[in-house]
Write a protein that holds these residues in place. Structure first.
Motif, short mmCIF file in Angstrom:
data_model
loop_
_atom_site.label_atom_id
_atom_site.label_comp_id
_atom_site.label_asym_id
_atom_site.label_seq_id
_atom_site.Cartn_x
_atom_site.Cartn_y
_atom_site.Cartn_z
N ALA B 93 0.83 -1.20 0.00
CA ALA B 93 0.00 0.00 0.00
C ALA B 93 0.87 1.25 0.00
CB ALA B 93 -0.92 -0.01 1.22
N TYR B 95 3.81 1.57 -1.23
CA TYR B 95 4.43 1.73 -2.55
C TYR B 95 3.43 2.33 -3.53
CZ TYR B 95 6.78 0.77 -6.93
OH TYR B 95 7.34 0.91 -8.16
N ALA B 96 2.22 1.78 -3.53
CA ALA B 96 1.20 2.29 -4.46
C ALA B 96 0.96 3.78 -4.20
CB ALA B 96 -0.10 1.51 -4.29
N LEU B 100 2.77 5.23 -7.57
CA LEU B 100 1.88 4.97 -8.71
C LEU B 100 0.86 6.08 -8.88
CD1 LEU B 100 1.23 1.15 -8.18
CD2 LEU B 100 3.09 2.26 -9.39
N ARG B 101 0.41 6.22 -10.12
CA ARG B 101 -0.65 7.19 -10.41
C ARG B 101 -1.95 6.42 -10.58
NH1 ARG B 101 3.49 8.21 -13.01
NH2 ARG B 101 2.78 7.09 -14.86
N TRP B 102 -2.93 6.69 -9.72
CA TRP B 102 -4.17 5.92 -9.83
C TRP B 102 -5.35 6.70 -9.28
CZ3 TRP B 102 -5.41 3.51 -4.76
CH2 TRP B 102 -4.38 3.66 -3.82
N ARG B 103 -6.49 6.31 -9.75
CA ARG B 103 -7.72 6.96 -9.28
C ARG B 103 -8.03 6.43 -7.87
NH1 ARG B 103 -9.18 6.14 -14.41
NH2 ARG B 103 -10.28 4.21 -13.89
N VAL B 107 -7.74 9.85 -2.03
CA VAL B 107 -8.71 9.48 -0.99
C VAL B 107 -8.08 8.48 -0.01
CG1 VAL B 107 -10.96 8.43 -0.55
CG2 VAL B 107 -10.63 9.89 -2.54
N VAL B 108 -7.38 7.48 -0.58
CA VAL B 108 -6.78 6.46 0.28
C VAL B 108 -5.70 7.08 1.16
CG1 VAL B 108 -5.36 4.36 0.30
CG2 VAL B 108 -7.31 4.54 -1.26
N LEU B 113 -3.95 8.80 6.54
CA LEU B 113 -3.50 9.87 7.44
C LEU B 113 -4.54 10.11 8.54
CD1 LEU B 113 -1.90 12.38 4.93
CD2 LEU B 113 -0.74 10.83 6.51
N LEU B 115 -6.66 7.88 9.77
CA LEU B 115 -6.71 6.75 10.70
C LEU B 115 -5.49 6.71 11.62
CD1 LEU B 115 -8.21 3.86 8.53
CD2 LEU B 115 -9.35 5.41 10.10
N LEU B 116 -4.41 7.41 11.23
CA LEU B 116 -3.22 7.49 12.09
C LEU B 116 -3.60 7.95 13.49
CD1 LEU B 116 -0.34 9.20 10.08
CD2 LEU B 116 -0.39 6.91 11.06
N VAL B 117 -4.65 8.74 13.57
CA VAL B 117 -5.03 9.38 14.83
C VAL B 117 -5.70 8.41 15.79
CG1 VAL B 117 -6.39 11.29 15.77
CG2 VAL B 117 -5.30 11.52 13.56
N ALA B 151 -2.07 1.77 9.77
CA ALA B 151 -1.91 3.08 9.13
C ALA B 151 -0.50 3.63 9.34
CB ALA B 151 -2.95 4.06 9.67
N ILE B 154 1.95 1.88 7.06
CA ILE B 154 1.76 2.33 5.68
C ILE B 154 2.43 3.69 5.50
CG2 ILE B 154 0.07 3.06 3.94
CD1 ILE B 154 -1.86 1.01 5.17
#
Lengths: 295, 276, 430
Positions: B93, B95-96, B100-103, B107-108, B113, B115-117, B151, B154
């Motif tokens: 996750a 790495y992506a 990477l460029r993705w739709r 949001v992810v 960030l 959920l880090l909380v 999180a 990641i």
């Protein structure tokens, strides 16, 4: 034949999917459920139907002196442990950031308690806090004060239970903070110290004008992580004092687990959990503001 | 003169701090090697540190009274699974997100960030309610899966991968490798320190886990060591020598790991501070 | 992404709406023996050994049934049962501490035993156990033993200070006499701590051992007749006065913290407030100097605890007749006596009591049998019991730690009454 720069959506999702699913199911969903449950009357195993209660659970816990005491204990714990542990960790890091022989050994010894599971640490410290003259901590304080110390039953004394847990927690955690601060110290370029020395700054001046500013972000990080840890306090309380005497060492998470797990009052526990989360959120937002004000 | 005096003071401070840090561990180890009846009465005397006659009786007692081997296996298995699965899932996750460029990337990333909380304690109660409703207690899985996707891990991978030089990946791309092959053949071998750091941090935070296994394990079958010692501590007959011996046996494998890979431990913890 | 959020919300809604549906497994297909999952509490080491032997004997005698034991630690036992019940993985046969029965039966986790156990077995139970095991006119649980609670003493130390040794519960020391005795004993004691209250224990012990103090003073945990209520009972003047006396013993330094559970066996105290289960260990440590005495009388007569761990068959069990055979096996006189020889408890059946060397007319533990008639008070028989005991344990811990007695009891009573109200008075749910 190089691949063209294309949209990598399918591959990226295949890579991210397991993590996204895991976070959604085991963090996001329970988080939403906590908010949902807190507004109901849900109890584990009760044959009575679950009802929507609105803010009732929050009203109850915020009117409950026991819960307020638990909140206050967490605050007190943070106010004592955060500065104390940070200062101690910084002191140890500064001592270790010197060209002296045998330092790796000292670093190992200071860091060693960090790999001890907290439940084991708590059990061992129950023995260390044994009441009467036979208790190691009592005996040590007696030796230190040339016999002026009268032995106490730390874990069953309303005035001492929480401080005893604080000491145990600092002992276990200070090495962790020390290592982070040591890395921060070593990241400060030597030129800055040289420049300060040329400007005629002594050891203290260098500490104030080079070390502290250089450690600013690391210190903020350490303070925030320790504050949040202070609010997450559970293992030591459960094993060493069960929240007692009275509510002298109860904490928010301990109260929530007791309600949800031991008394089956899941909704009440969820409401406490929500209060806990709001506190953690406030601490984190404060940290981000502090970091943003940098330079 | 002043210089050597200052050095002496420093050593003295270090030695005093080290003595305070080591004393509890020493009392534990020595107590584990003493006959039961002498542990508590002598705990406040110098015999707590210098016992005289030693015995291995307590260790034999623990092995006879409890299923220590089972608890050790449970702990090692659960933690190995969390670390291994976590490294795979979270690094992919990370790495992506980093490369990477993705739709959906934005949001992810925002989600991670956010959920880090959330600390685990904030979701323990509802999660307990969820897995209980699903009839999902007393298993290894229920102790592993909730801690696999993380999180913070990641985020750490994401920042590590952002710092990787792009040339290596470019070369792979020119050779016609897709994201998966690039990740496996180029990123993983070149990001070993990142993996080691995250592994150490995951292990340190999970190894002592107490709250969750306390709620979701009933019998000894899948109970890990931290809950096992708390249980042993409240189970009659209460024998301090045995309890301390249990403690020594429980921490020994981790201490060994720590001493062998100390550099990685320290680097991993330091990394969390610098990245955090 | 919107789909993901919608899915999550749906999942949340589903899990909120889910009611622990019982997925009933198909009755054991005839491919080998019936597996019976049995939960027992960890108990004393001797008890653990005996139950393991009993299971081995039963499995050997009944090749068609295979009992599998899981030993659950006592701390938080009820929490584990509740969680397992909700998760639908309760065992087939469940052991639990007596007064939790009403809560489990109210929640619908237990099967009535009336049609499962032969009448001969049911009629053999001691009346105190038959009462403990019944709720709403049905028998739900059977115990192999009842408990005894009293003061274990070292005769030589007591006689050295001229103490009179009560012959039975009717001659028990008054609370005042008891306090004076503690002082006299303390004069001859090195550290002044002469009484063991088992403060090292956790959990149910505190309700079992110290709610009799309330009843001995004319108070109680809750009302014994409807409407169920703790206010005005648990925090009454009598209750406060009685527990203040207990707190005074602790404050004066007369009670050993017993961190190593060796206060009595190690010779540090003359008196130990403890249950039958200490008999084997105490007897070994003290020999003929051991004496068993009734608890002090706080004004309304000496009162003591009763009730103990017992066995029930859960609604999860699909082969109740096999489970009933296992319970019947445990209640055979030989098996009952094997267990009580290990733990010193009162044998739970008439036939076993008659044959017991410890509890026969001249047995050393006869007092426990004598007490079961008049002086032993069962813990409240209501589904509210888990909350009652949790609240009282907390109150006792606070009292032990020197907090204000009245305040501690008032809080406990309020907590219990709030719970009763939340559960609509625990009326039976049809």
């Amino acid at each position: 034949m190089p691949r063209p720069l294309t949209d990598q959506t399918p591959a990226a999702w295949s890579m991210a999917a397991p993590a996204v699913a895991g976070l959604a199911l085991f963090v996001g969903l329970p988080f939403l459920v906590a908010f949902g449950l807190a507004f109901t009357s849900a109890r584990l195993g009760s044959p009575l139907p679950v009802e929507f209660l609105g803010w009732e659970q929050f009203r109850r816990i915020l009117a409950d002196p026991a819960f307020l005491r638990a909140l206050a204990n967490n605050g007190l714990f943070a106010m004592v442990v955060v500065p104390l542990q940070t200062v101690l960790a910084l002191g140890l890091a500064l001592l270790l950031n010197q060209p002296l022989r045998g330092l790796p050994l000292f670093r190992t010894l200071f860091f060693m308690p960090v790999v001890f599971p907290m439940s084991l640490v708590a059990v061992v410290w129950v023995l260390l806090y044994a009441p009467g003259g036979t208790g190691p901590v009592n005996a040590f304080l007696g030796w230190l004060s040339f016999g002026a110390w009268s032995p106490r039953d730390f874990l069953h004394d309303p005035a001492w239970a929480l401080p005893a847990i604080m000491l145990t927690s600092i002992w276990q955690g200070v090495g962790f903070q020390m290592v982070i601060l040591l890395a921060g110290l070593q990241a400060i370029p030597a030129e800055r110290y040289e420049a300060a020395a040329i400007d005629g700054a002594g050891g203290w001046g260098q500490f104030l004008h080079v070390t502290l500013p250089g450690l600013r972000n690391t210190l903020i990080f350490v303070v925030v992580v320790t504050s949040i840890l202070a609010f997450r306090l559970f293992d030591q309380v459960r094993i060493m004092t069960q929240g007692g005497p009275g509510e002298a060492s109860a904490t928010v998470i301990y109260a929530a687990v007791r309600a949800a797990f031991e008394r089956q009052q899941v909704a009440r526990g969820a409401a406490m959990t929500v209060v806990f989360f709001l506190i953690v959120l406030a601490v984190t937002l404060l940290q981000r503001r502090l970091l943003r004000q940098e330079r | 003169m002043a210089h050597s005096l200052r050095r002496a003071i420093r050593y003295l401070l270090l030695a005093a701090a080290a003595a305070l840090m080591v004393a509890p561990v020493a009392i534990m180890v020595v107590g584990a090697l003493k006959p039961d009846a002498r542990v508590l009465p002598e705990a406040g005397t110098l015999q707590a540190l210098f016992p005289g006659r030693l015995t291995l009786e307590n260790f034999a007692d623990v092995l006879g009274r409890t299923r220590f081997g089972l608890f050790l296996f449970n702990s090692l298995f659960i933690n190995a699974a969390i670390v291994a699965l976590g490294l795979a899932v979270n690094s992919l996750a990370g790495y992506a997100l980093a490369r990477l460029r993705w739709r959906g990337r934005g949001v992810v990333l925002a989600g991670v960030l956010a959920l880090l909380v959330i600390p685990f304690e904030a979701i323990a109660v509802p999660l307990f309610w969820q897995v209980t409703l699903l009839g999902w207690r007393d298993t290894y899985l229920v102790q592993i899966l909730p801690f696999t996707a993380n999180a913070f891990a990641i985020y750490l991978f994401y920042t590590f991968f952002l710092e990787l030089p792009r040339e290596l990946e470019e070369a792979a791309r020119v050779d016609g490798a897709g994201p998966w092959r690039t990740y496996l053949a180029v990123v993983v071998p070149n990001a070993r320190p990142a993996f080691a750091s995250v592994a150490v941090l995951t292990f340190l935070t999970q190894w002592g886990a107490f709250l969750w296994p306390l709620m979701v394990t009933s019998g000894p079958a899948v109970r890990p060591l931290p809950v096992a010692i708390a249980t042993f501590f409240t189970q009659p007959p209460l024998q301090w020598g045995d309890i301390l011996a249990f403690g020594v046996m429980m921490v020994a494998p981790v201490l060994l790991l720590f001493l062998l890979f100390q550099g990685w431990f320290v680097r991993g913890v330091a990394a969390s501070g610098i990245k955090g | 992404m919107r789909g993901l959020i919608a899915g999550l919300l749906l999942l949340a809604a589903l899990s909120l709406a889910a009611c622990g549906e019982e997925s009933s497994a198909p009755p054991g297909a005839d491919d080998g023996p019936v597996r019976l999952r049995v939960w027992v509490h960890s108990g004393q080491p001797g008890e653990r050994a005996v139950i393991r032997d009993q299971v081995a004997r039963f499995n050997a005698a009944e090749p068609g049934v295979q009992v599998e034991l899981t030993v659950i630690p006592e701390g938080g036992y009820n929490a584990q049962v509740q969680a397992a019940a909700l998760a639908g993985d309760l065992p087939d046969v469940l052991e639990f501490d007596g007064p939790f029965l009403y809560s489990y039966a109210w929640q619908g986790h237990l099967r009535p035993l009336d049609g499962l156990l032969p009448a001969a077995v049911r009629d053999d139970l001691l009346p105190s156990l038959a009462a403990q095991g019944s709720w709403n006119g049905r028998l739900y649980a059977v115990g192999a033993f009842d408990s005894g609670l009293g003061l274990w003493g070292r005769k030589s130390l007591l006689e050295a200070v001229g103490a009179r040794l009560p012959a039975g519960p009717d001659a028990a020391w008054s609370a005042t006499e008891f306090a004076q005795l503690l002082e006299r004993l303390a004069e001859r004691d090195s550290d002044g701590a002469v009484l063991d209250l088992k403060l090292n224990y956790t959990g149910e012990w505190f309700t079992y051992a110290f709610s009799p103090v309330l009843q001995s003073a004319g108070a109680d945990l809750v009302t014994r007749a409807p409407p169920l209520r703790a206010g005005g009972v648990l925090d009454s003047g009598e209750a406060v006065a009685a527990l203040r006396r207990v707190q005074d013993w602790i404050r004066a330094g007369r009670v050993d913290p017993n961190l190593d559970d060796a206060a009595f066996t190690g010779g540090r105290v003359a008196l130990s407030w403890a249950g039958h289960w200490e008999y084997p260990r105490y007897r070994k440590a003290v020999g003929d100097d051991l004496v068993l005495l009734p608890l002090p009388d706080f004004g309304a007569g000496s009162r003591t605890g009763q009730g103990s761990w017992n066995w029930a068959i859960t609604t999860r069990c699909d082969r109740p007749e096999a489970a009933a055979r296992f319970l019947g096996f445990l209640l055979q006189p030989d098996e009952v006596l094997a267990m009580t020889a290990a733990n010193g408890a009162v044998p739970g059946t008439r036939r076993a009591v008659a044959r017991s060397p410890l509890y026969g007319p001249a047995g050393p533990l006869r007092l426990f049998v004598a007490q079961l008639g008049e002086n032993a008070v069962p813990r409240p028989r209501t589904p509210a019991y888990p909350v009652i005991t949790s609240a009282f344990q907390k109150a006792f811990q606070d009292i032990r730690n020197g907090l204000d007695v009245e305040e501690a009891l008032r809080r406990a009573a309020a907590l219990i009454d709030q719970d009763i109200q939340d559960n609509r008075g625990y009326r039976a749910v049809e």
